[in-house]
Design a protein around this motif. Structure first.
Motif, mmCIF file in Angstrom:
data_model
loop_
_atom_site.group_PDB
_atom_site.id
_atom_site.type_symbol
_atom_site.label_atom_id
_atom_site.label_comp_id
_atom_site.label_asym_id
_atom_site.label_seq_id
_atom_site.Cartn_x
_atom_site.Cartn_y
_atom_site.Cartn_z
ATOM 1 N N ASN A 1 48.109 47.449 44.352
ATOM 2 C CA ASN A 1 48.344 46.608 45.516
ATOM 3 C C ASN A 1 47.344 45.449 45.531
ATOM 4 O O ASN A 1 46.415 45.384 44.735
ATOM 5 C CB ASN A 1 48.332 47.417 46.821
ATOM 6 C CG ASN A 1 46.972 47.942 47.198
ATOM 7 O OD1 ASN A 1 45.957 47.571 46.618
ATOM 8 N ND2 ASN A 1 46.939 48.824 48.180
ATOM 9 N N ARG A 2 47.541 44.540 46.451
ATOM 10 C CA ARG A 2 46.828 43.263 46.410
ATOM 11 C C ARG A 2 45.307 43.414 46.514
ATOM 12 O O ARG A 2 44.567 42.750 45.789
ATOM 13 C CB ARG A 2 47.329 42.357 47.539
ATOM 14 C CG ARG A 2 46.734 40.951 47.498
ATOM 15 C CD ARG A 2 47.306 40.082 48.614
ATOM 16 N NE ARG A 2 46.814 38.729 48.519
ATOM 17 C CZ ARG A 2 45.678 38.311 49.050
ATOM 18 N NH1 ARG A 2 44.889 39.162 49.706
ATOM 19 N NH2 ARG A 2 45.308 37.045 48.922
ATOM 20 N N ARG A 3 44.834 44.285 47.372
ATOM 21 C CA ARG A 3 43.380 44.345 47.553
ATOM 22 C C ARG A 3 42.685 44.882 46.302
ATOM 23 O O ARG A 3 41.573 44.464 45.977
ATOM 24 C CB ARG A 3 43.010 45.166 48.783
ATOM 25 C CG ARG A 3 43.311 46.645 48.714
ATOM 26 C CD ARG A 3 42.735 47.343 49.919
ATOM 27 N NE ARG A 3 42.963 48.780 49.857
ATOM 28 C CZ ARG A 3 42.288 49.658 50.572
ATOM 29 N NH1 ARG A 3 41.335 49.255 51.398
ATOM 30 N NH2 ARG A 3 42.556 50.944 50.489
ATOM 31 N N VAL A 4 43.337 45.798 45.578
ATOM 32 C CA VAL A 4 42.767 46.291 44.322
ATOM 33 C C VAL A 4 42.738 45.171 43.287
ATOM 34 O O VAL A 4 41.738 44.970 42.588
ATOM 35 C CB VAL A 4 43.571 47.492 43.798
ATOM 36 C CG1 VAL A 4 43.138 47.862 42.385
ATOM 37 C CG2 VAL A 4 43.409 48.683 44.736
ATOM 38 N N LEU A 5 43.830 44.422 43.200
ATOM 39 C CA LEU A 5 43.890 43.345 42.209
ATOM 40 C C LEU A 5 42.902 42.227 42.537
ATOM 41 O O LEU A 5 42.310 41.643 41.628
ATOM 42 C CB LEU A 5 45.311 42.794 42.123
ATOM 43 C CG LEU A 5 46.397 43.820 41.790
ATOM 44 C CD1 LEU A 5 47.715 43.125 41.496
ATOM 45 C CD2 LEU A 5 45.982 44.722 40.635
ATOM 46 N N GLU A 6 42.716 41.959 43.820
ATOM 47 C CA GLU A 6 41.734 40.952 44.201
ATOM 48 C C GLU A 6 40.319 41.408 43.849
ATOM 49 O O GLU A 6 39.471 40.602 43.453
ATOM 50 C CB GLU A 6 41.845 40.654 45.704
ATOM 51 C CG GLU A 6 43.096 39.889 46.094
ATOM 52 C CD GLU A 6 43.135 38.503 45.491
ATOM 53 O OE1 GLU A 6 42.458 37.606 46.034
ATOM 54 O OE2 GLU A 6 43.829 38.310 44.457
#
Length: 212
Positions: free
Chosen positions: A108-113
Motif C-alpha cells: 500500500n501507499r504508505r509502505v511504498l512511500e
C-alpha cells in the motif's frame, strides 16, 4: 451514505465493488492521497489513522474496509457476499484474507512511500518489492482456486462475492506494478468474468471522478 475514498486505493476499490454488488446508493467523497489530503485535520478527525476508505452514515463512522464490508453484509444481506455453509464461508474468507492480510498491506501507499523516501529505494526497487509479495500471494491463491471443486466462474460458485471483490482490486494493483499475470490462469479467468459485470466496471479506478 458517504464513502471517503481514493480512486487508486485497493481498499477503496474493493469496497466500491461491494457497494455496487449490493446495489446501494452512496456518495463518493474523494480524498486525494497525492496531495496528502488524508493528513488534513478534518479528515483525521473522522479517521485518526488517516486511511481510506471511511464510510459515514448519519452519526456512524466506520473505518477499515474488512469491517465496513462485514457491516454491509450484515445490514444488507441480499445479495449475499458469502455462501450459506459455514465451511464454505471460512474458505471464502480465507481467499479474501490472502489479499487483505498478506498482499495488500505490503504494497500500500504508505509502505511504498517509506521505501522511496526513508530507505531511498528507486522505482525499480519499489516494483521489485511489490512484485515479490504479490507473486507470493497469487501463487497461493492460484493453487487454492485450482484445487477447489466448488470454484465456478468466480472464486466460489457462480455468483460474485467477497473473495472476488478483494481479488479484482488486487489484480488491478498487480497490473499497475507491472506484475506478470500469465502464471495465474485461474486468477485471470475470475478477473475476466468480473470485468463483464457493471458492479466491477463502475468500481474500477479509471471510472472514478477523481481519476486522472
Amino acid at each position: 451514505m458517504k464513502v471517503y475514498n481514493y480512486f487508486r486505493s485497493g481498499t477503496s476499490h474493493r469496497l466500491r465493488i461491494v457497494l455496487n454488488l449490493k446495489g446501494l446508493d452512496w456518495d463518493y467523497v474523494a480524498v486525494d492521497l497525492r496531495a496528502e489530503a488524508h493528513f488534513d485535520p478534518a479528515f483525521k478527525a473522522l479517521n485518526p489513522q488517516g486511511f481510506v476508505p471511511t464510510l459515514i452514515e448519519g452519526d456512524l463512522v466506520l473505518t477499515q474496509s474488512p469491517a465496513i464490508i462485514e457491516w454491509l453484509e450484515e445490514r444488507y444481506p441480499t445479495p449475499p457476499l458469502l455462501p450459506v455453509d459455514a465451511n464454505d464461508r471460512a474458505r471464502v474468507r480465507a481467499l479474501a484474507a490472502v489479499v487483505g492480510c498478506d498482499i495488500h498491506p505490503l504494497n500500500n501507499r504508505r509502505v511504498l512511500e517509506y521505501l522511496r523516501h526513508q530507505l531511498h529505494g528507486d522505482e525499480a526497487a519499489v516494483l521489485a518489492w511489490c512484485g515479490c509479495w504479490i507473486n507470493a500471494g497469487f501463487e497461493a491463491l492460484e493453487q487454492l482456486l485450482a484445487a477447489d471443486p466448488k470454484r465456478g466462474s468466480f472464486c466460489f460458485g457462480g455468483q460474485p462475492g467477497l473473495a472476488d471483490a478483494y481479488l479484482v482490486a488486487q489484480v488491478e494493483s498487480a497490473r499497475r506494478f507491472q506484475v506478470d499475470l500469465a502464471p495465474y490462469p485461474f486468477i485471470c479467468a475470475v478477473d475476466q468474468t468480473c470485468a463483464n459485470l457493471q458492479a466491477f466496471v463502475q468500481a474500477a479506478p479509471k471510472n472514478q471522478p477523481d481519476a486522472l
